[in-house]
Scaffold this motif. Structure first.
Motif, mmCIF file in Angstrom:
data_model
loop_
_atom_site.group_PDB
_atom_site.id
_atom_site.type_symbol
_atom_site.label_atom_id
_atom_site.label_comp_id
_atom_site.label_asym_id
_atom_site.label_seq_id
_atom_site.Cartn_x
_atom_site.Cartn_y
_atom_site.Cartn_z
ATOM 1 N N GLY A 48 0.779 -1.061 0.007
ATOM 2 C CA GLY A 48 0.099 0.196 -0.073
ATOM 3 C C GLY A 48 0.926 1.402 0.059
ATOM 4 N N LYS A 51 2.293 1.882 -3.442
ATOM 5 C CA LYS A 51 1.367 2.307 -4.412
ATOM 6 C C LYS A 51 0.966 3.768 -4.312
ATOM 7 C CE LYS A 51 -1.842 -1.762 -4.786
ATOM 8 N NZ LYS A 51 -3.265 -2.315 -4.659
ATOM 9 N N GLU A 52 1.019 4.135 -2.900
ATOM 10 C CA GLU A 52 1.017 5.606 -2.573
ATOM 11 C C GLU A 52 2.323 6.599 -3.059
ATOM 12 O OE1 GLU A 52 -1.887 7.316 -1.328
ATOM 13 O OE2 GLU A 52 -2.648 5.535 -1.591
ATOM 14 N N ILE A 54 3.892 5.747 -5.796
ATOM 15 C CA ILE A 54 3.898 5.847 -6.958
ATOM 16 C C ILE A 54 2.926 6.939 -7.329
ATOM 17 C CG2 ILE A 54 2.831 4.781 -9.106
ATOM 18 C CD1 ILE A 54 4.194 2.026 -8.285
ATOM 19 N N ASN A 55 1.758 6.884 -6.644
ATOM 20 C CA ASN A 55 0.828 8.096 -7.091
ATOM 21 C C ASN A 55 1.356 9.472 -6.854
ATOM 22 O OD1 ASN A 55 -1.153 6.319 -7.686
ATOM 23 N ND2 ASN A 55 -2.140 6.100 -5.690
ATOM 24 N N TYR A 106 7.600 -0.586 -5.809
ATOM 25 C CA TYR A 106 6.227 -1.526 -5.720
ATOM 26 C C TYR A 106 6.659 -2.738 -6.268
ATOM 27 C CZ TYR A 106 1.748 -2.842 -7.356
ATOM 28 O OH TYR A 106 0.485 -3.602 -7.294
#
Length: 126
Positions: A48, A51-52, A54-55, A106
């Motif tokens: 998680g 992912k954050e 990457i965003n 990731y």
């Protein structure tokens, strides 16, 4: 023919010893179960977070690209210097590197997650 009527509580102590051994094995199984659950939970959290990241780096990359376009347009109109354009290009390259690093993080977290749930063997992921 001899029949041992009294064995000096040997049988009772053997039963107690076997029960203690069983209890130790059961506690070992519980401990391993908790360790596995913790490993999976940590892997899910790491996934998680990745992912954050990457965003966040995607937004940073988009902002640096927009800043570069603005700097180029300002330079073409004579309102900005070539140094501003070079700085914007440097920032964009840095944002691309950060984004690529986030993607690699990731993928690593995903591999750790797969390992924790038993999809990938330990020999493949180090």
């Amino acid at each position: 023919v001899s029949w041992p009527w009294f064995d000096g509580f040997k049988t009772k102590s053997e039963i107690e010893s076997a029960q203690a051994s069983l209890k130790m094995v059961q506690l070992g199984i519980e401990d391993q179960t908790l360790m596995i659950a913790l490993e999976v939970q940590n892997a899910v959290l790491a996934l998680g977070e990745a992912k954050e990241r990457i965003n966040a780096t995607q937004k940073l990359l988009q902002e640096s690209s927009e800043n570069l376009e603005i700097s180029k347009a300002r330079h073409e109109e004579g309102l900005g210097s070539l140094i501003e354009v070079a700085d914007a290009e440097t920032n964009e390259v840095s944002a691309k590197q950060t984004h690529a690093s986030a993607i690699a993080g990731y993928l690593s977290a995903f591999a750790d997650y797969q390992k924790s749930i038993g999809v990938v063997s330990q020999g493949v992921v180090k």
